[in-house]
Design an enzyme around this catalytic site. Structure first.
Site, PDB file in Angstrom:
ATOM      1  N   ILE A  75       6.883  83.050  13.090  1.00 59.40           N
ATOM      2  CA  ILE A  75       7.204  84.396  13.574  1.00 59.40           C
ATOM      3  C   ILE A  75       6.397  85.434  12.804  1.00 59.40           C
ATOM      4  O   ILE A  75       5.921  86.416  13.382  1.00 59.40           O
ATOM      5  CB  ILE A  75       8.725  84.663  13.449  1.00 59.40           C
ATOM      6  CG1 ILE A  75       9.515  83.744  14.376  1.00 59.40           C
ATOM      7  CG2 ILE A  75       9.055  86.120  13.717  1.00 59.40           C
ATOM      8  CD1 ILE A  75       9.266  83.962  15.851  1.00 59.40           C
ATOM      9  N   ILE A  78       2.898  85.470  14.217  1.00 62.55           N
ATOM     10  CA  ILE A  78       2.913  86.117  15.532  1.00 62.55           C
ATOM     11  C   ILE A  78       3.048  87.628  15.370  1.00 62.55           C
ATOM     12  O   ILE A  78       2.351  88.408  16.029  1.00 62.55           O
ATOM     13  CB  ILE A  78       4.046  85.539  16.412  1.00 62.55           C
ATOM     14  CG1 ILE A  78       3.744  84.074  16.746  1.00 62.55           C
ATOM     15  CG2 ILE A  78       4.239  86.367  17.683  1.00 62.55           C
ATOM     16  CD1 ILE A  78       4.925  83.310  17.308  1.00 62.55           C
ATOM     17  N   HIS A  79       3.919  88.053  14.461  1.00 65.17           N
ATOM     18  CA  HIS A  79       4.095  89.482  14.199  1.00 65.17           C
ATOM     19  C   HIS A  79       2.801  90.092  13.661  1.00 65.17           C
ATOM     20  O   HIS A  79       2.400  91.183  14.090  1.00 65.17           O
ATOM     21  CB  HIS A  79       5.240  89.693  13.204  1.00 65.17           C
ATOM     22  CG  HIS A  79       5.485  91.113  12.852  1.00 65.17           C
ATOM     23  ND1 HIS A  79       5.907  92.051  13.782  1.00 65.17           N
ATOM     24  CD2 HIS A  79       5.356  91.779  11.678  1.00 65.17           C
ATOM     25  CE1 HIS A  79       6.035  93.224  13.184  1.00 65.17           C
ATOM     26  NE2 HIS A  79       5.708  93.088  11.914  1.00 65.17           N
ATOM     27  N   ALA A  80       2.130  89.405  12.760  1.00 58.87           N
ATOM     28  CA  ALA A  80       0.869  89.914  12.199  1.00 58.87           C
ATOM     29  C   ALA A  80      -0.165  90.099  13.302  1.00 58.87           C
ATOM     30  O   ALA A  80      -0.854  91.126  13.352  1.00 58.87           O
ATOM     31  CB  ALA A  80       0.348  88.956  11.125  1.00 58.87           C
ATOM     32  N   GLN A  83       0.770  93.074  15.459  1.00 52.13           N
ATOM     33  CA  GLN A  83       0.459  94.335  14.784  1.00 52.13           C
ATOM     34  C   GLN A  83      -1.047  94.612  14.796  1.00 52.13           C
ATOM     35  O   GLN A  83      -1.481  95.758  14.945  1.00 52.13           O
ATOM     36  CB  GLN A  83       0.988  94.314  13.343  1.00 52.13           C
ATOM     37  CG  GLN A  83       2.496  94.265  13.256  1.00 52.13           C
ATOM     38  CD  GLN A  83       3.147  95.434  13.978  1.00 52.13           C
ATOM     39  OE1 GLN A  83       2.930  96.586  13.620  1.00 52.13           O
ATOM     40  NE2 GLN A  83       3.927  95.137  14.999  1.00 52.13           N
TER      41      GLN A  83
END
Length: 105
Positions: A75, A78-80, A83
């Site tokens: 996660i 994926i978040h990186a 962003q």
């Protein structure tokens, strides 16, 4: 540092840098909206430095994967990446706002 810790640290470096970039791009849009084209351009350039740092770290992770060192999806990763893409979108918008402000000036 084990592989997962390396990946997490890299992800947080991406998140931190591109978050700063996105903030600069938003400030550039605000400056362009206020008619401060020089300030807007400065914020765009500042944001670009942060963006490039985040993008370079992402590139290192891609190179690791390409050389056979599997990067475990998470996660945080994926978040990186989310962003990173968000910052790139704001960069494009900031450039367009600055161009529009220049034409209106």
């Amino acid at each position: 540092m084990d592989e997962m810790d390396q990946t997490q640290v890299a992800c947080f470096e991406i998140i931190s840098n591109v978050g700063m970039a996105r903030s600069c791009y938003i400030e550039a849009i605000d400056a362009a909206n206020a008619g401060d084209i020089e300030g807007a351009q400065g914020k765009l350039e500042e944001g670009q430095q942060y963006f490039l740092a985040g993008h370079a770290k992402h590139g290192e992770m891609i190179s690791r994967e390409a050389s056979g060192d599997h990067v475990e999806p998470s996660i945080i990763l994926i978040h990186a990446e989310d962003q990173l893409m968000s910052a790139e979108t704001f960069k494009i918008l900031a450039e367009k706002f600055i161009d529009l402000a220049k034409r209106l000036a």
